[in-house]
Design a protein around this motif. Structure first.
Motif, PDB file in Angstrom:
ATOM      1  N   LEU A  43      35.119  72.494   3.254  1.00 23.94           N
ATOM      2  CA  LEU A  43      35.054  72.892   1.851  1.00 23.94           C
ATOM      3  C   LEU A  43      36.149  72.223   1.025  1.00 23.94           C
ATOM      4  O   LEU A  43      35.911  71.766  -0.089  1.00 23.94           O
ATOM      5  N   ARG A  44      37.345  72.160   1.576  1.00 24.67           N
ATOM      6  CA  ARG A  44      38.451  71.518   0.855  1.00 24.67           C
ATOM      7  C   ARG A  44      38.183  70.037   0.629  1.00 24.67           C
ATOM      8  O   ARG A  44      38.525  69.492  -0.414  1.00 24.67           O
ATOM      9  N   ASN A  45      37.548  69.383   1.583  1.00 21.96           N
ATOM     10  CA  ASN A  45      37.216  67.966   1.430  1.00 21.96           C
ATOM     11  C   ASN A  45      36.173  67.733   0.342  1.00 21.96           C
ATOM     12  O   ASN A  45      36.056  66.627  -0.181  1.00 21.96           O
ATOM     13  N   LEU A  46      35.429  68.772  -0.005  1.00 24.09           N
ATOM     14  CA  LEU A  46      34.437  68.666  -1.079  1.00 24.09           C
ATOM     15  C   LEU A  46      35.033  68.975  -2.450  1.00 24.09           C
ATOM     16  O   LEU A  46      34.336  68.968  -3.447  1.00 24.09           O
ATOM     17  N   GLY A  47      36.318  69.292  -2.482  1.00 27.40           N
ATOM     18  CA  GLY A  47      36.969  69.561  -3.752  1.00 27.40           C
ATOM     19  C   GLY A  47      37.297  71.014  -4.006  1.00 27.40           C
ATOM     20  O   GLY A  47      37.879  71.355  -5.030  1.00 27.40           O
ATOM     21  N   LEU A  48      36.932  71.903  -3.117  1.00 23.25           N
ATOM     22  CA  LEU A  48      37.246  73.326  -3.272  1.00 23.25           C
ATOM     23  C   LEU A  48      38.590  73.586  -2.604  1.00 23.25           C
ATOM     24  O   LEU A  48      38.677  74.110  -1.506  1.00 23.25           O
ATOM     25  N   ARG A  49      39.660  73.213  -3.282  1.00 24.53           N
ATOM     26  CA  ARG A  49      40.991  73.183  -2.684  1.00 24.53           C
ATOM     27  C   ARG A  49      41.596  74.549  -2.393  1.00 24.53           C
ATOM     28  O   ARG A  49      42.301  74.718  -1.423  1.00 24.53           O
ATOM     29  N   ALA A  50      41.377  75.527  -3.234  1.00 22.82           N
ATOM     30  CA  ALA A  50      42.038  76.823  -3.079  1.00 22.82           C
ATOM     31  C   ALA A  50      41.161  77.816  -2.319  1.00 22.82           C
ATOM     32  O   ALA A  50      40.972  78.952  -2.734  1.00 22.82           O
ATOM     33  N   VAL A  51      40.619  77.406  -1.189  1.00 21.22           N
ATOM     34  CA  VAL A  51      39.741  78.263  -0.400  1.00 21.22           C
ATOM     35  C   VAL A  51      40.486  78.731   0.849  1.00 21.22           C
ATOM     36  O   VAL A  51      40.955  77.919   1.639  1.00 21.22           O
ATOM     37  N   TYR A  52      40.622  80.039   0.971  1.00 18.45           N
ATOM     38  CA  TYR A  52      41.274  80.635   2.134  1.00 18.45           C
ATOM     39  C   TYR A  52      40.430  81.778   2.640  1.00 18.45           C
ATOM     40  O   TYR A  52      39.730  82.426   1.880  1.00 18.45           O
ATOM     41  N   LEU A  53      40.506  82.058   3.913  1.00 18.70           N
ATOM     42  CA  LEU A  53      39.789  83.176   4.509  1.00 18.70           C
ATOM     43  C   LEU A  53      40.820  84.159   5.039  1.00 18.70           C
ATOM     44  O   LEU A  53      41.578  83.844   5.951  1.00 18.70           O
ATOM     45  N   ARG A  54      40.865  85.320   4.446  1.00 17.75           N
ATOM     46  CA  ARG A  54      41.787  86.367   4.858  1.00 17.75           C
ATOM     47  C   ARG A  54      40.981  87.524   5.433  1.00 17.75           C
ATOM     48  O   ARG A  54      40.302  88.232   4.705  1.00 17.75           O
ATOM     49  N   GLY A  55      41.035  87.699   6.726  1.00 15.38           N
ATOM     50  CA  GLY A  55      40.330  88.811   7.351  1.00 15.38           C
ATOM     51  C   GLY A  55      38.862  88.524   7.597  1.00 15.38           C
ATOM     52  O   GLY A  55      38.401  87.386   7.524  1.00 15.38           O
TER      53      GLY A  55
END
Length: 106
Positions: A43-55
């Motif tokens: 996802l980050r490589n597609l430009g969605l830089r601020a993507v995190y998975l918490r839990g």
């Protein structure tokens, strides 16, 4: 930051589901990858830089897992369920459709 979750499959791969803000609405993005870190990197490589998975608050449902496993890219999205739990009725779209679609400014 996004609400979501993951499911580890019997073959060792994972399906990650994320609810992301998109304009005034939210979208549910599904990613099939070797592990959680690889899914987020895709996802980050597609430009969605601020993507995190918490839990793991909102893991993918069996229907969502089936949808992403049957897509050749292993990366799909659709409108997220509403706050009152009404599921989206639209079909899954390839991620390319989300990235080229302009977000509505509200």
């Amino acid at each position: 930051m996004a609400a979501g979750g993951f499911c580890k499959l019997p073959n060792g791969t994972v399906v990650v589901a994320l609810n992301l803000p998109y304009g005034p609405a939210r979208v549910r993005v599904l990613v099939h990858a070797a592990n959680r870190a690889r899914a987020l990197t895709r996802l980050r490589n597609l430009g969605l830089r601020a993507v995190y998975l918490r839990g793991n608050a909102e893991p993918p449902t069996p229907d969502e897992i089936t949808a992403v496993l049957h897509h050749p890219d292993g990366l799909v999205w659709r409108t997220a369920p509403t706050a009152d739990g009404v599921p989206a009725t639209e079909l899954w779209h390839p991620i390319r459709a989300l990235l080229r679609r302009p977000a509505a400014v509200g």
